[in-house]
Structures are given as C-alpha cells and as structure tokens.
Write a protein that holds these residues in place. Structure first.
Motif, PDB file in Angstrom:
ATOM      1  N   LYS A 193       0.678  -1.377  -0.188  1.00 50.74           N
ATOM      2  CA  LYS A 193      -0.056   0.277  -0.325  1.00 50.74           C
ATOM      3  C   LYS A 193       0.607   0.943   0.151  1.00 50.74           C
ATOM      4  O   LYS A 193       0.477   2.119  -0.832  1.00 50.74           O
ATOM      5  N   LEU A 194       1.682   1.500   0.650  1.00 51.62           N
ATOM      6  CA  LEU A 194       3.136   2.225   0.482  1.00 51.62           C
ATOM      7  C   LEU A 194       3.664   2.585  -0.336  1.00 51.62           C
ATOM      8  O   LEU A 194       3.891   3.877  -1.124  1.00 51.62           O
TER       9      LEU A 194
ATOM     10  N   GLN B 254       2.626   1.817  -3.541  1.00 47.62           N
ATOM     11  CA  GLN B 254       1.128   2.153  -4.641  1.00 47.62           C
ATOM     12  C   GLN B 254       1.224   4.571  -4.521  1.00 47.62           C
ATOM     13  O   GLN B 254       0.861   4.457  -5.169  1.00 47.62           O
ATOM     14  N   HIS B 255       1.305   3.874  -2.996  1.00 46.22           N
ATOM     15  CA  HIS B 255       0.375   5.693  -3.099  1.00 46.22           C
ATOM     16  C   HIS B 255       1.755   6.000  -3.353  1.00 46.22           C
ATOM     17  O   HIS B 255       1.047   7.576  -3.983  1.00 46.22           O
ATOM     18  N   TYR B 256       3.192   5.860  -3.478  1.00 50.77           N
ATOM     19  CA  TYR B 256       4.274   6.449  -4.034  1.00 50.77           C
ATOM     20  C   TYR B 256       4.032   6.044  -5.112  1.00 50.77           C
ATOM     21  O   TYR B 256       5.242   7.319  -5.648  1.00 50.77           O
ATOM     22  N   THR B 257       3.890   5.745  -5.765  1.00 49.42           N
ATOM     23  CA  THR B 257       3.975   4.825  -7.491  1.00 49.42           C
ATOM     24  C   THR B 257       2.975   5.815  -8.017  1.00 49.42           C
ATOM     25  O   THR B 257       3.562   5.668  -9.689  1.00 49.42           O
ATOM     26  N   VAL B 258       2.275   5.864  -7.229  1.00 44.07           N
ATOM     27  CA  VAL B 258       0.539   6.223  -8.721  1.00 44.07           C
ATOM     28  C   VAL B 258       0.638   7.968  -8.604  1.00 44.07           C
ATOM     29  O   VAL B 258      -0.109   7.716  -9.359  1.00 44.07           O
ATOM     30  N   MET B 259       1.565   8.662  -8.028  1.00 43.10           N
ATOM     31  CA  MET B 259       2.389   9.674  -8.360  1.00 43.10           C
ATOM     32  C   MET B 259       2.470  10.001  -9.881  1.00 43.10           C
ATOM     33  O   MET B 259       3.669   9.533  -9.843  1.00 43.10           O
TER      34      MET B 259
END
Length: 178
Positions: free
Chosen positions: A164-165, A167-172
């Motif tokens: 989740k962490l 994904q949180h930083y790669t979705v940007m």
C-alpha cells in the motif's frame, strides 16, 4: 483526574477509529504510557471497564451522579499487565542493533528480547490473536530494523502495508510536483 478522585460520572464525546460516540463513564484514573495519556473508565451502560485515550476525548461534562469504583487504577493496571493470551500465537522477530534499541523502549516487548550480541537479537514470545493488527503496525514502522518470522499472519499484514505504501508513492505522476 478530578472526576476519578471525586468518583464523578462524566459524559464524554469520544472519537475512535469507528467514529464518534457519546458515553457516560466513571473514570478509575489516568496514566501515561508511550507518549499518550489513558483513562480506564467504567462504561455506565455496560458496567465494563474500557480504556480511553484522553486526546481522543472531544468533550467531557460532569453528570450529577457519583459512583463507587469496584477496582482501583493500581489493581486495573496490574490485571492488564499480567493477562495470559486467550488465543495465543507465537511471535518471533529478528532485530538489528536499531531494532533492539527501539524494542527495548517498549514495556510489552522489553522482557522478551534475547541479545545475541550488541548488533543482533530476537524476540520470542506469545501474543494474543487480537493483537495481530497492533503488532503488525508496530513492526511495519520499524522497517528493516526488524524482521518478523512468525506468525505468518503478521508477515502477510506487513507485506500488505508495504505494498500500500509503495502504491501510494508510485501512483503519483512524477511530473506532478507540489
């Protein structure tokens, strides 16, 4: 503290992860642990002792009623530090030097730390099944300073939190800058 000393029933508006609720409680006392203040109190509707973090109490109002506590703060604290797990699960964690330092400051972990040398140690203990989420979150925050080997449910939970962490930083979109 005043309500506990005066054996005063209070009405609190309490904000928890499940939402905000209004309750009448009879505080047993207040104590500090790990940077937070806690208030064990008898919930008047259920006659159960529940633990409330004082920073999550939105409002507190005295009610024109007193109570006679059936337990003291000292006795309540003793009963909660000596509880045997209802559904025991083995917890085994390897620790780096920094992991050792961090875990030594946790009263619930410190007695279970085994030092191999100054740079490596481990925790081998038993926790209750209901503590899986709390323990998972704790060791997730330690990052690579701790490696949980058992139970598998905690290992899997830490993997999910890590994904989740990530994904949180790669979705940007990397071109989107604040």
């Amino acid at each position: 503290m005043e309500a506990a000393t005066e054996q005063q029933v209070v009405q609190i508006k309490y904000m928890s992860k499940d939402g905000t609720s209004l309750r009448e409680v009879a505080p047993i006392g207040v104590y500090a642990y790990d940077g937070f203040w806690y208030m064990p109190a008898i919930v008047m509707d259920t006659n159960e002792v529940k633990l409330f973090r004082t920073d999550r109490i939105v409002t507190l109002n005295k009610v024109e009623r007193t109570f006679v506590p059936r337990i003291t703060l000292h006795d309540w604290l003793l009963s909660h530090t000596e509880l045997e797990p209802v559904t025991p699960i083995r917890l085994y964690v390897e620790l780096s030097r920094e992991g050792l330092r961090q875990c030594r400051s946790q009263p619930w972990l410190e007695p279970h730390i085994v030092m191999q040398n100054e740079d490596f140690g481990y925790i081998d203990t038993v926790i209750d099944h209901k503590e899986i989420e709390f323990v998972s979150q704790y060791f997730f925050r330690l990052g690579t300073e701790a490696k949980v080997l058992e139970p598998e449910r905690i290992v899997n939970r830490i993997i999910i939190l890590s994904q989740k962490l990530l994904q949180h930083y790669t979705v940007m979109n990397h071109t989107d800058k604040p």
